[in-house]
Design a protein around this motif. Structure first.
Motif, mmCIF file in Angstrom:
data_model
loop_
_atom_site.group_PDB
_atom_site.id
_atom_site.type_symbol
_atom_site.label_atom_id
_atom_site.label_comp_id
_atom_site.label_asym_id
_atom_site.label_seq_id
_atom_site.Cartn_x
_atom_site.Cartn_y
_atom_site.Cartn_z
ATOM 1 N N LYS A 185 0.850 -1.195 0.000
ATOM 2 C CA LYS A 185 0.000 0.000 0.000
ATOM 3 C C LYS A 185 0.882 1.240 0.000
ATOM 4 N N LYS A 186 0.400 2.288 -0.645
ATOM 5 C CA LYS A 186 1.105 3.568 -0.589
ATOM 6 C C LYS A 186 0.950 4.130 0.824
ATOM 7 N N VAL A 187 2.058 4.605 1.363
ATOM 8 C CA VAL A 187 2.036 5.141 2.728
ATOM 9 C C VAL A 187 1.811 6.648 2.683
ATOM 10 N N LEU A 188 0.885 7.101 3.507
ATOM 11 C CA LEU A 188 0.565 8.519 3.613
ATOM 12 C C LEU A 188 1.132 9.043 4.926
ATOM 13 N N LYS A 189 2.026 10.010 4.838
ATOM 14 C CA LYS A 189 2.586 10.609 6.063
ATOM 15 C C LYS A 189 1.635 11.681 6.583
ATOM 16 N N VAL A 190 1.087 11.445 7.761
ATOM 17 C CA VAL A 190 0.039 12.313 8.299
ATOM 18 C C VAL A 190 0.560 13.089 9.510
ATOM 19 N N LYS A 223 6.046 22.149 7.762
ATOM 20 C CA LYS A 223 6.505 20.797 7.382
ATOM 21 C C LYS A 223 5.738 20.275 6.176
ATOM 22 N N LEU A 224 4.449 20.544 6.166
ATOM 23 C CA LEU A 224 3.629 20.115 5.031
ATOM 24 C C LEU A 224 4.027 20.885 3.775
ATOM 25 N N PHE A 225 4.212 22.184 3.937
ATOM 26 C CA PHE A 225 4.607 23.068 2.840
ATOM 27 C C PHE A 225 5.925 22.595 2.217
ATOM 28 N N LYS A 226 6.849 22.139 3.078
ATOM 29 C CA LYS A 226 8.166 21.670 2.612
ATOM 30 C C LYS A 226 8.114 20.254 2.039
ATOM 31 N N GLY A 227 6.980 19.574 2.220
ATOM 32 C CA GLY A 227 6.861 18.224 1.681
ATOM 33 C C GLY A 227 7.314 17.133 2.617
ATOM 34 N N GLU A 228 7.544 17.479 3.901
ATOM 35 C CA GLU A 228 7.939 16.451 4.883
ATOM 36 C C GLU A 228 6.730 15.626 5.343
ATOM 37 N N LEU A 229 5.536 16.150 5.084
ATOM 38 C CA LEU A 229 4.294 15.430 5.374
ATOM 39 C C LEU A 229 3.449 15.407 4.107
ATOM 40 N N ASP A 230 2.568 14.406 3.997
ATOM 41 C CA ASP A 230 1.656 14.357 2.844
ATOM 42 C C ASP A 230 0.360 15.108 3.130
ATOM 43 N N ILE A 231 -0.141 14.928 4.339
ATOM 44 C CA ILE A 231 -1.371 15.613 4.739
ATOM 45 C C ILE A 231 -1.303 15.950 6.230
ATOM 46 N N GLU A 263 -5.007 28.857 2.336
ATOM 47 C CA GLU A 263 -5.378 28.348 1.007
ATOM 48 C C GLU A 263 -4.409 28.820 -0.081
ATOM 49 N N HIS A 264 -3.692 29.893 0.194
ATOM 50 C CA HIS A 264 -2.687 30.366 -0.763
ATOM 51 C C HIS A 264 -1.524 29.396 -0.875
ATOM 52 N N ILE A 265 -1.192 28.737 0.240
ATOM 53 C CA ILE A 265 0.023 27.916 0.257
ATOM 54 C C ILE A 265 -0.244 26.415 0.348
ATOM 55 N N LEU A 266 -1.495 26.030 0.606
ATOM 56 C CA LEU A 266 -1.836 24.612 0.756
ATOM 57 C C LEU A 266 -3.109 24.284 -0.011
ATOM 58 N N GLU A 267 -3.330 22.993 -0.254
ATOM 59 C CA GLU A 267 -4.623 22.523 -0.768
ATOM 60 C C GLU A 267 -5.447 22.052 0.429
ATOM 61 N N PHE A 268 -6.757 22.209 0.344
ATOM 62 C CA PHE A 268 -7.637 21.693 1.386
ATOM 63 C C PHE A 268 -8.695 20.777 0.780
ATOM 64 N N SER A 269 -9.004 19.699 1.499
ATOM 65 C CA SER A 269 -10.151 18.885 1.110
ATOM 66 C C SER A 269 -11.417 19.683 1.394
ATOM 67 N N ASN A 270 -12.551 19.139 0.999
ATOM 68 C CA ASN A 270 -13.812 19.735 1.442
ATOM 69 C C ASN A 270 -13.873 19.646 2.966
ATOM 70 N N ALA A 305 -5.523 19.174 5.199
ATOM 71 C CA ALA A 305 -4.583 20.033 4.465
ATOM 72 C C ALA A 305 -3.590 19.166 3.697
ATOM 73 N N MET A 306 -3.285 19.583 2.474
ATOM 74 C CA MET A 306 -2.337 18.861 1.617
ATOM 75 C C MET A 306 -1.388 19.850 0.960
ATOM 76 N N LYS A 307 -0.343 19.290 0.363
ATOM 77 C CA LYS A 307 0.613 20.148 -0.337
ATOM 78 C C LYS A 307 -0.069 20.830 -1.511
ATOM 79 N N LYS A 308 0.328 22.065 -1.766
ATOM 80 C CA LYS A 308 -0.190 22.803 -2.917
ATOM 81 C C LYS A 308 0.093 22.003 -4.192
ATOM 82 N N GLY A 309 -0.909 21.861 -5.011
ATOM 83 C CA GLY A 309 -0.723 21.121 -6.260
ATOM 84 C C GLY A 309 -1.028 19.635 -6.167
ATOM 85 N N ASP A 310 -1.315 19.156 -4.959
ATOM 86 C CA ASP A 310 -1.629 17.738 -4.775
ATOM 87 C C ASP A 310 -3.100 17.487 -5.108
ATOM 88 N N VAL A 311 -3.480 17.802 -6.320
ATOM 89 C CA VAL A 311 -4.890 17.846 -6.699
ATOM 90 C C VAL A 311 -5.501 16.448 -6.839
#
Length: 228
Positions: free
Chosen positions: A4-9, A60-68, A80-87, A190-196
């Motif tokens: 399984k793909k591991v998600l760093k939370v 840490k999320l912004f730098k990519g050390e976390l996935d969500i 919202e300028h620097i991160l993606e958000f789920s609903n 919250a997710m990395k910007k561009g993680d659409v």
């Protein structure tokens, strides 16, 4: 079978219960824990939690050390300028917590009061904007914040209403004095910007969990006793 793909939370070390408890305390549980498990089970993802101080977690999320991050993250325009958000998965307000013998009838009551907040939170931002003249006392954790109020070191504290509600379940000496006007807010993942792609997967799964009743079951389990 493929791994399984591991998600760093990312998790807030201050444990905003009932969203989630202290990860290192052995009994790790909460609304977000159950919700994320339901989402990741559906998406066949594995979760790896990492605990961080709230003041550094978004970076840490912004730098990519976390996935969500799934840890009571309030959606704001600046984030919202620097991160993606789920609903959003939970709507709430800010509230003022006071001693059970105190009463609050409105914002004028806040004049000259010493107000406690956790640092780097939306509650802090609100207090600084609304009550710039007040004495503000900062805390790093929720426990520390509520302890200050119990010890009489502050007159009130401002917190997210679900977290205040969770705290007050076990503390009958304090109460929510009032919900703060125009503070309608929402938690989202919250997710990395561009993680659409990931965002779309999460949104579709959240919708599915609401349609099939799983979301409602989890909500009822954690919030049937809490008013917010």
């Amino acid at each position: 079978m493929a791994n399984k793909k591991v998600l760093k939370v990312g998790l807030d070390s201050a444990a905003p219960f009932p969203m989630h408890s202290d990860y290192n305390a052995g009994n790790f549980e909460g609304f977000e824990v159950d919700l994320l498990q339901a989402v990741t089970n559906h998406l066949n993802l594995e979760v790896e939690y990492e605990v961080s101080l709230w003041s550094t977690i978004l970076e840490k999320l912004f730098k990519g050390e976390l996935d969500i991050i799934c840890s009571a993250v309030t959606v704001t325009a600046s984030r919202e300028h620097i991160l993606e958000f789920s609903n959003p998965y939970l709507y709430f307000r800010l509230c003022a917590v006071v001693d059970k013998d105190d009463s609050l009838s409105g914002l004028p009551h806040f004049k000259n009061k010493t107000i406690g907040v956790r640092e780097a939170t939306e509650a802090e931002r609100y207090v600084r904007e609304q009550f710039p003249g007040n004495n503000i006392v900062y805390a790093v954790t929720n426990k520390e914040l509520y302890r200050k109020l119990q010890a009489g070191k502050i007159d009130m504290l401002i917190d997210d209403s679900p977290i205040a509600g969770g705290f007050l379940q076990n503390n009958k000496k304090l109460k929510i004095g009032m919900f703060l006007p125009k503070t309608d807010s929402a938690y989202a993942i919250a997710m990395k910007k561009g993680d659409v792609k990931l965002k779309t997967q999460f949104n579709e799964t959240l919708s599915l969990l609401k349609e099939n009743g799983t979301y409602q079951q989890i909500y009822k389990k954690w919030f049937s006793e809490i008013q917010f």
